[in-house]
Design an enzyme around this catalytic site. Structure first.
Site, PDB file in Angstrom:
ATOM      1  N   LYS A 140      -0.171  -3.256   9.694  1.00 52.78           N
ATOM      2  CA  LYS A 140      -1.007  -4.432   9.955  1.00 52.78           C
ATOM      3  C   LYS A 140      -1.316  -4.637  11.439  1.00 52.78           C
ATOM      4  O   LYS A 140      -2.362  -5.151  11.799  1.00 52.78           O
ATOM      5  CB  LYS A 140      -0.341  -5.684   9.385  1.00 52.78           C
ATOM      6  CG  LYS A 140      -0.422  -5.731   7.867  1.00 52.78           C
ATOM      7  CD  LYS A 140      -0.153  -7.130   7.353  1.00 52.78           C
ATOM      8  CE  LYS A 140      -0.482  -7.262   5.880  1.00 52.78           C
ATOM      9  NZ  LYS A 140       0.471  -6.523   5.022  1.00 52.78           N
TER      10      LYS A 140
ATOM     11  N   GLU B  23      -4.741 -16.280   8.069  1.00 51.00           N
ATOM     12  CA  GLU B  23      -4.133 -16.705   6.823  1.00 51.00           C
ATOM     13  C   GLU B  23      -3.010 -15.727   6.504  1.00 51.00           C
ATOM     14  O   GLU B  23      -3.058 -14.566   6.888  1.00 51.00           O
ATOM     15  CB  GLU B  23      -5.163 -16.682   5.695  1.00 51.00           C
ATOM     16  CG  GLU B  23      -5.390 -15.314   5.030  1.00 51.00           C
ATOM     17  CD  GLU B  23      -5.892 -14.203   5.945  1.00 51.00           C
ATOM     18  OE1 GLU B  23      -6.473 -14.519   7.007  1.00 51.00           O
ATOM     19  OE2 GLU B  23      -5.668 -13.021   5.616  1.00 51.00           O
TER      20      GLU B  23
ATOM     21  N   SER C  74       3.187   2.580   4.046  1.00 53.64           N
ATOM     22  CA  SER C  74       2.554   1.504   4.810  1.00 53.64           C
ATOM     23  C   SER C  74       3.523   0.667   5.632  1.00 53.64           C
ATOM     24  O   SER C  74       3.141   0.106   6.653  1.00 53.64           O
ATOM     25  CB  SER C  74       1.744   0.598   3.878  1.00 53.64           C
ATOM     26  OG  SER C  74       2.551   0.112   2.829  1.00 53.64           O
TER      27      SER C  74
HETATM   28  C1  LIG Z   1       0.276  -6.242   3.688  1.00 54.88           C
HETATM   29  C2  LIG Z   1       0.869  -4.958   3.289  1.00 54.88           C
HETATM   30  C3  LIG Z   1       0.265  -4.120   2.327  1.00 54.88           C
HETATM   31  C4  LIG Z   1      -0.984  -4.492   1.575  1.00 54.88           C
HETATM   32  O1  LIG Z   1      -2.096  -4.693   2.345  1.00 54.88           O
HETATM   33  P1  LIG Z   1      -3.311  -3.670   2.400  1.00 54.88           P
HETATM   34  O2  LIG Z   1      -4.364  -4.441   3.084  1.00 54.88           O
HETATM   35  O3  LIG Z   1      -3.663  -3.305   0.990  1.00 54.88           O
HETATM   36  O4  LIG Z   1      -2.850  -2.486   3.156  1.00 54.88           O
HETATM   37  C5  LIG Z   1       0.847  -2.896   2.056  1.00 54.88           C
HETATM   38  N1  LIG Z   1       1.996  -2.525   2.655  1.00 54.88           N
HETATM   39  C6  LIG Z   1       2.614  -3.299   3.560  1.00 54.88           C
HETATM   40  C7  LIG Z   1       3.880  -2.810   4.189  1.00 54.88           C
HETATM   41  C8  LIG Z   1       2.080  -4.542   3.914  1.00 54.88           C
HETATM   42  O5  LIG Z   1       2.711  -5.308   4.814  1.00 54.88           O
END
Ligand SMILES: *Cc1c(COP(=O)(O)O)cnc(C)c1O
Length: 414
Positions: free
Chosen positions: A104, A126, A396
């Site tokens: 993020k 948000e 992610s």
């Molecule tokens: C917020 C988040 C997501 C989901 O958000 P996307 O916009 O779909 O990437 C996925 N993995 C993690 C670790 C997150 O913090």
């Protein structure tokens, strides 16, 4: 969609150009907002286009990604995981090693730089689970901006650690008391607040969705993931992997992974692209599988697949991972889905927990529950592609934030 557009898009490479001048990805996307915020969106579009061709901006963004976030994030070969799931090789793109523990931050730094470029001293965001709130508060502290984070009061109660972190970082956390007091209400409140304060306030949007140009802005800032991957395929002698996968909430880490591959590689040389969406308790129960079970509709300023009731009102999503707990999906994913350029598969809470545990024990990495949805695709891909197949997966984020939830679910002896 005309046959010509479909053909162009299906060709990938130079043929795939999104969005169009009005912010549409095929029939999806667009700008469904009150007249009062139109000028702010138009200004954002202008400033963003300008920034993308300004070497000084790109250099500043690039050096913060390198020295502050820690990019490029490694591409790590997970040998024990590959053996456990029956694949030839699994490579993990380690967004969990980025500063603040997830992808993020790539986007929040980019957008806070845009805020500064526009001369706005204040940003708002948000947040549901609080991850985007923390990432925005972090980038705001880094760049000396005032920051307010809108959050449903139910989420404030459930996510006290991220609320506290945001405050430590200097942000004000504004409780939203409407409706179910969660993410959907927080988005609405943030958009409303923005209409009242556009002169001095920039809205930092957290995923690849919302009114045009946000889906494109977020995609471009997150595309650093996919661009690094293309270079790392070469560096590690991977060539073209058989498949690349990522989890999809709103879709920012996934579009950042997929977009450079769809546009950078021609049809014959492209790997199979697979996104994991949240099937929660199962597709007959509560879930967040907007593509498997949703219908096109408008919410939060854009048109896409949405989970909605018979009257077209959004219904509450459910996933064990807070980041996938959203009843919609970014418009570019909706388009890629319809074009068949990316395949999207639902993954249940239970499957995600099994995959979570596998990575902990198999590799010594505690993954985010969101990322665990992508990990759950691996055994399926082994069946489909065979035991020699090479799969790349965007991890992610890290799972420190999720340990209370998995403990409650009984993992590690509860
Ligand atoms: C917020 C988040 C997501 C989901 O958000 P996307 O916009 O779909 O990437 C996925 N993995 C993690 C670790 C997150 O913090």
């Amino acid at each position: 969609m005309s046959d010509r557009t479909r053909e162009d898009a299906a060709l990938g490479g130079a043929g795939y150009r999104t969005p169009d001048a009005r912010g549409y990805y095929g029939p999806y996307g667009g700008r469904f907002v009150p007249e009062t915020v139109m000028p702010a969106l138009e200004e954002l579009e202008r400033v963003f286009d300008d920034a993308l061709t300004d070497d000084a901006f790109l250099e500043q963004f690039g050096s913060l990604l390198a020295d502050y976030v820690g990019r490029p994030t490694p591409l790590y070969r997970a040998r024990r995981l590959a053996e456990a799931v029956g694949l030839g090789a699994v490579w993990l793109k380690r967004e969990d090693l980025a500063h603040t523990g997830a992808h993020k931050i790539n986007n929040t730094i980019g957008q806070c730089l845009l805020a500064r470029r526009m001369g706005k001293p204040r940003v708002i965001a948000e947040t549901g689970a609080g991850q985007h709130g923390v990432a925005t508060a972090t980038a705001a502290a880094l760049l000396g901006l005032e920051c307010a984070v809108f959050m449903g009061s139910e989420d404030i109660r459930r996510q006290s650690l991220n609320v506290y972190k945001s405050r430590l970082l200097g942000a004000e956390v504004v409780p939203v008391e409407e409706g179910a007091r969660t993410l959907a209400e927080a988005v609405t409140a943030t958009l409303r607040h923005w209409t009242e304060r556009v002169e001095d306030t920039f809205y930092v949007l957290g995923s690849a969705l919302g009114p045009h140009p946000y889906p494109r802005v977020v995609r471009e800032f997150q595309s650093v993931i996919g661009r690094e991957l293309l270079a790392q395929f070469d560096e590690h002698g991977i060539g073209t992997p058989d498949a690349v996968c990522a989890c999809v909430g709103g879709g920012s880490n996934a579009i950042g992974t997929f977009h450079p591959i769809v546009t950078g590689l021609g049809e014959g040389e492209r790997p199979l692209l697979v996104g994991a969406e949240a099937a929660g308790e199962g597709l007959d129960g509560r879930h967040g599988a907007s593509l498997a079970k949703g219908e096109p509709g408008v919410m939060h300023g854009f048109m896409s697949y949405l989970l909605q009731d018979e009257r077209g009102n959004p219904i509450e999503a459910h996933s064990i991972s807070a980041g996938l707990d959203y009843p919609g999906i970014g418009p570019e994913h909706a388009y890629l889905h319809d074009l068949g350029l990316v395949r999207y598969e639902p993954v249940t809470d239970e499957e995600a927990l099994v995959a979570f545990e596998l990575l902990c024990r198999g590799e010594g990495i505690i993954p985010a529950l969101e990322s665990s949805h992508a990990l759950a695709l691996l055994p399926r891909l082994a069946v489909e592609l065979g035991s020699d197949a090479v799969v790349v997966l965007t991890l992610s984020g890290r799972g420190d934030k999720d340990v209370d939830i998995v403990r409650e679910a009984g993992l590690g002896g509860g």
